[in-house]
Design an enzyme around this catalytic site. Sequence first.
Site, short mmCIF file in Angstrom:
data_model
loop_
_atom_site.label_atom_id
_atom_site.label_comp_id
_atom_site.label_asym_id
_atom_site.label_seq_id
_atom_site.Cartn_x
_atom_site.Cartn_y
_atom_site.Cartn_z
N HIS A 172 0.85 -1.20 0.00
CA HIS A 172 0.00 0.00 0.00
C HIS A 172 0.88 1.24 0.00
CE1 HIS A 172 0.83 -0.53 4.27
NE2 HIS A 172 0.29 0.65 4.57
N HIS B 166 1.38 3.98 1.87
CA HIS B 166 1.89 4.77 3.01
C HIS B 166 3.41 4.93 2.96
CE1 HIS B 166 -1.93 4.10 5.65
NE2 HIS B 166 -2.06 5.10 4.80
N ASP C 122 -0.35 -3.96 6.16
CA ASP C 122 -0.97 -3.39 7.35
C ASP C 122 -2.44 -3.79 7.46
OD1 ASP C 122 1.44 -2.24 7.86
OD2 ASP C 122 0.77 -0.16 7.67
ZN LIG Z 1 0.03 1.72 6.50
#
Ligand SMILES: [Zn+2]
Length: 196
Positions: free
Chosen positions: A56, A58, A133
């Site tokens: 992802h 982030h 996550d």
């Molecule tokens: Zn994250």
Amino acid sequence: MTAETHLFHCLQDNFGVLLHDKASGATAAIDAPEAAPVDTALSQKGWKLTDIFVTHHHADHTGGIAELKKRHGCRVTAPRAEAQRIPLVDETVAEGDVVRLGELSARVLETPGHTAGHIAYWFAADSLAFVGDTLFSIGCGRVIEGTPEMMWASLLKLRSLPGDTRMYCGHEYTLANIRFAQTIEPDNLALIARAA
Ligand SMILES: [Zn+2]
């Protein structure tokens, strides 16, 4: 089945993990929190980085991509829905796509909730899954871009994988998660045993 993994710490509480295919020598970093610990891990193992598989967008999962790609010329695979927010992506993938690392292959599972386009990589033949996550030890990722219902569906998808699947997550939050879980279920014997 020639997969080997190497787990190490990055940033404050991120996990870094390398996946290595002994047959071909290909090696992937699952996410790239920062470059230096990945390079240290590579030289410890004597492996050469060929790929980065991103779960992802982030920054604590993508911050090392640019430096690693510059140094190793590795190929970056990332979730299609978040590709605009991830640097230097070579290939975008979505639910059901097959990702190869040498002779190893993974199925892409979309697991939205923490972010809207979060994905996991499931190497069925090697009983490995890299879940970023979405799922942690004794907990799950914070629902930032999705809804609780969306996150729950993603967790059910991971729960449906075979029971012997080793899951690698993006952070070490076990003790904090146990403390929280024990406020909800103080008498849960499994939780007490895990805490000990
Ligand atoms: Zn994250």
